[in-house]
Design an enzyme around this catalytic site. Sequence first.
Site, short mmCIF file in Angstrom:
data_model
loop_
_atom_site.label_atom_id
_atom_site.label_comp_id
_atom_site.label_asym_id
_atom_site.label_seq_id
_atom_site.Cartn_x
_atom_site.Cartn_y
_atom_site.Cartn_z
CD GLU A 1 -1.47 2.22 1.97
OE1 GLU A 1 -1.56 3.17 1.34
OE2 GLU A 1 -1.59 2.02 3.24
CB CYS B 1 -2.22 6.25 3.45
SG CYS B 1 -3.10 4.99 4.80
#
Length: 506
Positions: free
Chosen positions: A263, A300
């Site tokens: 990720e 994120c």
Amino acid sequence: MGYEPHGKHLIAGDWVSSQNTFTSQPVTGEGQSFSEGGADEVDRAVRAAEEAFATYGWTSREERAAFLEAISEEIDARGDDITRLGCAETGLPEARLQGERGRTTGQLRLFASHIRDGAYLDRRHDAALPDRQPLPRSDLKMVQRPIGPVAVFGASNFPLAFSTAGGDTASALAAGCPVVVKGHPAHPATGEIVADAIAAAIARCGMPAGIFSLIQGSSHDLGGSLVRHPLINAVGFTGSLGAGRALFDLCAARPVPIPFFGELGSVNPVFVMPRALAQRGAELGAAWAGSLTMGVGQFCTNPGIVVATEGAGLDAFIKAATDALEAAGESVMLTDGIADAFRRGVAEVGSASGVQELLKSTCDHRNAAPAVYKVDAESWLANAVLAEEVFGPLGILVTASGPGQMLDVARSLQGQLTATLQMDDADTDIARPFVPVLERKAGRVLVNGFPTGVEVADAMVHGGPYPASTNFGATSVGTLAIRRFLRPVCYQNMPDALLPGDLNSN
């Protein structure tokens, strides 16, 4: 006095030192010496994991569920010390660390419940058809099976939920895979105490010691040694695009390539539809500011891009947002390296052609204040740098001539973790063409919310097309994350006595 870190690795049940060390850089208090792992420690940990897999990969779902719950209990038993050490290392407030610990232990318990249910195994059975013409059919049974030892990289921004016992570790252990964690050097003491909790759970449940190891270290060589080890079968990673892509390439270049579940990065665009902007501009601006500064922008899912049309609604949005962001002031960032990267990102965006500064950021050493810029859609589309993630509280307002140009911005996007539509009922027809575009761009599409905060649940997807993640068919949050570390195996005419237990149980 509480838990005092000793600075060692945990390798297959033993706390061991290395000759080389590094010094932690906490926000408060003195730095401490921690062992710096290398190829020797990696080899010892991975070989122990492979040996343990012969047992752990054949444990029952109930045994693994009880183990996950034991880890949760052992983490909670160390809760005060975890908060104390985590706050000192990261500068995160106590409430944030306590909440993140709750998320970490909660996902362990959720995964335990999920594997007990057994539906994730996708069991299938095609019974034998011995009389079928022109050819008979054999008995076929299929089930998802664990893949073997998994390497996990701790994340800088989530010392608990995405690190030592975080989502990657929890989902691999739930699947039946041993784990070797490379601890993040930003919070080695926090990593150590969580590893201590896992070791206690291993002892409580009588699990093989080799199913978990923590190797501390600050070098790129350590990470490279881990992903290149021939007995590692997959990698879980949360971090920067540069580091993640380098590890992804190493995984692909191995003699036997392995999946890299990374990720990596996302600007998480927010598209504000015309009626919502006109009716709720100020309200949306203030809400966006709160989302942009949550965790000092070090999530994120930070919504770094807002796309809207010029007008009174946008003026109200900008005023409310800049007022709120200016009042937010400076906050401490997680590491010196993150603060340095934020400074560089602010300078690059601020100097780009066509960009107007709305709120000037300050970033003194490890402290940072928000920055906001405005640019028209044509200039934004012409400069790919403006579409790149800046990790921290930086926002860009992209102004479009109308919904058609907003849609052009949506079509130009690379892969994202999230994409958001802010809309009222009257915006439905205008918003409709955005949905098929955004669902191809992002793993999670939101309406009338902001993406910071990822629910740990069955339906959650935390991933997306590259560069948001390196495997668009996977998620690193939620129960579907367990499937990353399983593979389907078909057993043909296999006697029941030789089948995995999951094919002979409910």
